[in-house]
Write a protein that holds these residues in place. Structure first.
Motif, PDB file in Angstrom:
ATOM      1  N   LEU A 146       0.766  -1.205  -0.041  1.00  0.00           N
ATOM      2  CA  LEU A 146       0.098  -0.026   0.028  1.00  0.00           C
ATOM      3  C   LEU A 146       0.910   1.341  -0.027  1.00  0.00           C
ATOM      4  CD1 LEU A 146      -2.949  -0.848   2.279  1.00  0.00           C
ATOM      5  CD2 LEU A 146      -2.943  -0.404  -0.046  1.00  0.00           C
ATOM      6  N   GLY A 147       0.580   2.202  -0.972  1.00  0.00           N
ATOM      7  CA  GLY A 147       1.303   3.508  -0.852  1.00  0.00           C
ATOM      8  C   GLY A 147       0.841   4.398   0.026  1.00  0.00           C
ATOM      9  N   GLU A 149      -1.102   6.991  -0.063  1.00  0.00           N
ATOM     10  CA  GLU A 149      -2.305   7.591  -0.188  1.00  0.00           C
ATOM     11  C   GLU A 149      -3.373   6.592   0.789  1.00  0.00           C
ATOM     12  OE1 GLU A 149      -3.558  10.315  -1.842  1.00  0.00           O
ATOM     13  OE2 GLU A 149      -1.438  10.940  -2.234  1.00  0.00           O
ATOM     14  N   ALA A 150      -2.840   5.492   0.899  1.00  0.00           N
ATOM     15  CA  ALA A 150      -3.874   4.335   1.673  1.00  0.00           C
ATOM     16  C   ALA A 150      -4.107   4.990   3.023  1.00  0.00           C
ATOM     17  CB  ALA A 150      -3.307   3.288   1.635  1.00  0.00           C
ATOM     18  N   ASP A 151      -5.312   5.028   3.649  1.00  0.00           N
ATOM     19  CA  ASP A 151      -5.772   5.389   4.755  1.00  0.00           C
ATOM     20  C   ASP A 151      -5.973   4.261   5.717  1.00  0.00           C
ATOM     21  OD1 ASP A 151      -8.264   4.210   4.559  1.00  0.00           O
ATOM     22  OD2 ASP A 151      -9.226   6.379   3.957  1.00  0.00           O
ATOM     23  N   ARG A 155      -5.780   0.126   5.221  1.00  0.00           N
ATOM     24  CA  ARG A 155      -4.777  -0.720   5.834  1.00  0.00           C
ATOM     25  C   ARG A 155      -5.334  -1.957   6.441  1.00  0.00           C
ATOM     26  NH1 ARG A 155      -0.008   1.553   4.384  1.00  0.00           N
ATOM     27  NH2 ARG A 155       0.040   3.504   3.631  1.00  0.00           N
ATOM     28  N   TRP A 225       1.492   8.947  -7.664  1.00  0.00           N
ATOM     29  CA  TRP A 225       1.132   8.993  -6.521  1.00  0.00           C
ATOM     30  C   TRP A 225       0.845   7.641  -5.840  1.00  0.00           C
ATOM     31  CZ3 TRP A 225      -3.347   6.175  -6.093  1.00  0.00           C
ATOM     32  CH2 TRP A 225      -4.133   6.265  -7.304  1.00  0.00           C
ATOM     33  N   ALA A 226       0.732   6.660  -6.664  1.00  0.00           N
ATOM     34  CA  ALA A 226       0.240   5.160  -6.280  1.00  0.00           C
ATOM     35  C   ALA A 226       1.213   4.277  -5.844  1.00  0.00           C
ATOM     36  CB  ALA A 226      -0.283   4.625  -7.480  1.00  0.00           C
ATOM     37  N   GLY A 227       1.055   3.507  -4.980  1.00  0.00           N
ATOM     38  CA  GLY A 227       1.375   2.056  -4.846  1.00  0.00           C
ATOM     39  C   GLY A 227       1.247   1.033  -5.297  1.00  0.00           C
ATOM     40  N   PRO A 230      -3.371   0.733  -6.393  1.00  0.00           N
ATOM     41  CA  PRO A 230      -4.185   2.062  -6.456  1.00  0.00           C
ATOM     42  C   PRO A 230      -5.677   2.125  -6.257  1.00  0.00           C
ATOM     43  CG  PRO A 230      -3.203   1.476  -8.755  1.00  0.00           C
ATOM     44  CD  PRO A 230      -2.752   0.265  -7.781  1.00  0.00           C
ATOM     45  N   GLU A 233      -6.098   2.669  -3.027  1.00  0.00           N
ATOM     46  CA  GLU A 233      -5.516   3.907  -2.343  1.00  0.00           C
ATOM     47  C   GLU A 233      -6.104   5.179  -2.714  1.00  0.00           C
ATOM     48  OE1 GLU A 233      -1.351   1.350  -3.044  1.00  0.00           O
ATOM     49  OE2 GLU A 233      -1.395   3.406  -4.212  1.00  0.00           O
ATOM     50  N   ARG A 234      -6.585   5.215  -4.066  1.00  0.00           N
ATOM     51  CA  ARG A 234      -7.766   6.401  -4.560  1.00  0.00           C
ATOM     52  C   ARG A 234      -8.584   5.883  -5.461  1.00  0.00           C
ATOM     53  NH1 ARG A 234      -4.115  11.493  -6.922  1.00  0.00           N
ATOM     54  NH2 ARG A 234      -2.690  11.798  -5.016  1.00  0.00           N
TER      55      ARG A 234
END
Length: 247
Positions: A146-147, A149-151, A155, A225-227, A230, A233-234
């Motif tokens: 997870l990059g 941007e993940a809340d 997670r 921006w991505a892990g 994505p 993440e978004r």
């Protein structure tokens, strides 16, 4: 054996293939929006989600998905694959070229030799599993895949999916024999969108670029921006991307 699956909506069929660290639940953010526009199908691979980890002989995940689509009477579908699901999508497109209308590959693998970053991850995961530290292996996967941007709820959700997969697979006796079907990238002629994440492991960034260069009709999209995941993440951004490309 028919793998567990769920369907929603009507229209052109779209099949969502999950990452090896997750299950079909990873597509929850995209499920309803895509179901308003397409006939969406999301299966669980063996040993993930609601599909048992069992087989009477050697099996492949691509073969399982092909059998499922045949049972549903679907002769031409778009495939969306995340990570390992992207590899399965490429196996399907190689072995069943007439079945696949379009491809979206989110940080997919394609069988390239492992690079040091991937080898280091695999060695640490193996060490933790052999030590009986499933929780540590789960945490390693969440940190790795997870990059930024993940809340925290994402997670936590990913950790639950990975823990379930570990528990089911480690309990299997006997462990089924999984084979991997071949991939021939130049032979995959369906239009494809190949997504790579700027925060993903170098192995998968290199794999995505290799896939886009080798396939005849592929477009590379680099999301800085991505892990690795994505769509988690978004989710709204990836949902919009999928709707645009698949329409």
């Amino acid at each position: 054996m028919t793998i567990w699956h769920e369907e929603l909506g009507s229209g052109d069929p779209v099949v969502l293939l999950h990452s090896g660290v997750a299950d079909s639940g990873m597509w929850d953010p995209q499920w309803q929006p895509l179901g308003e526009r397409f006939h969406v199908i999301r299966p669980d691979f063996r040993g993930h989600g609601r599909t048992p980890y069992a087989a009477e002989g050697p099996y492949s995940d691509a073969g399982d998905v092909a059998d499922l689509l045949a049972a549903l009477g679907l002769r031409r579908v778009a495939l969306v694959g995340s990570s390992y699901g992207g590899r399965v999508a490429l196996e399907l497109a190689t072995g069943h070229p007439d079945l696949v209308s379009r491809l979206v590959l989110l940080n997919a693998g394609c069988g390239l030799p492992p690079t040091p970053d991937l080898e280091a991850f695999g060695s640490e995961e193996d060490r933790l599993i052999e030590a009986g530290d499933v929780g540590g292996a789960v945490d390693l996967n969440v940190r790795t895949w997870l990059g930024p941007e993940a809340d925290e709820p994402v997670r936590t959700r990913l950790a639950a999916m990975q823990r379930h997969a570990f528990e089911v697979q480690l309990a299997a006796d006997p462990e089924p024999e999984r084979r991997r079907d071949p991939i021939d990238l130049p032979a995959v002629t369906a239009p494809a969108l190949v997504v790579v994440g700027g925060h993903d492991l170098p192995y998968f960034q290199g794999s995505g670029r290799h896939i886009a260069e080798a396939m005849p009709d592929a477009t590379l999209l680099d999301l800085d921006w991505a892990g690795h995941l994505p769509s988690l993440e978004r989710p709204a951004e990836i949902t919009s991307l999928l709707c645009d490309f698949l329409s």
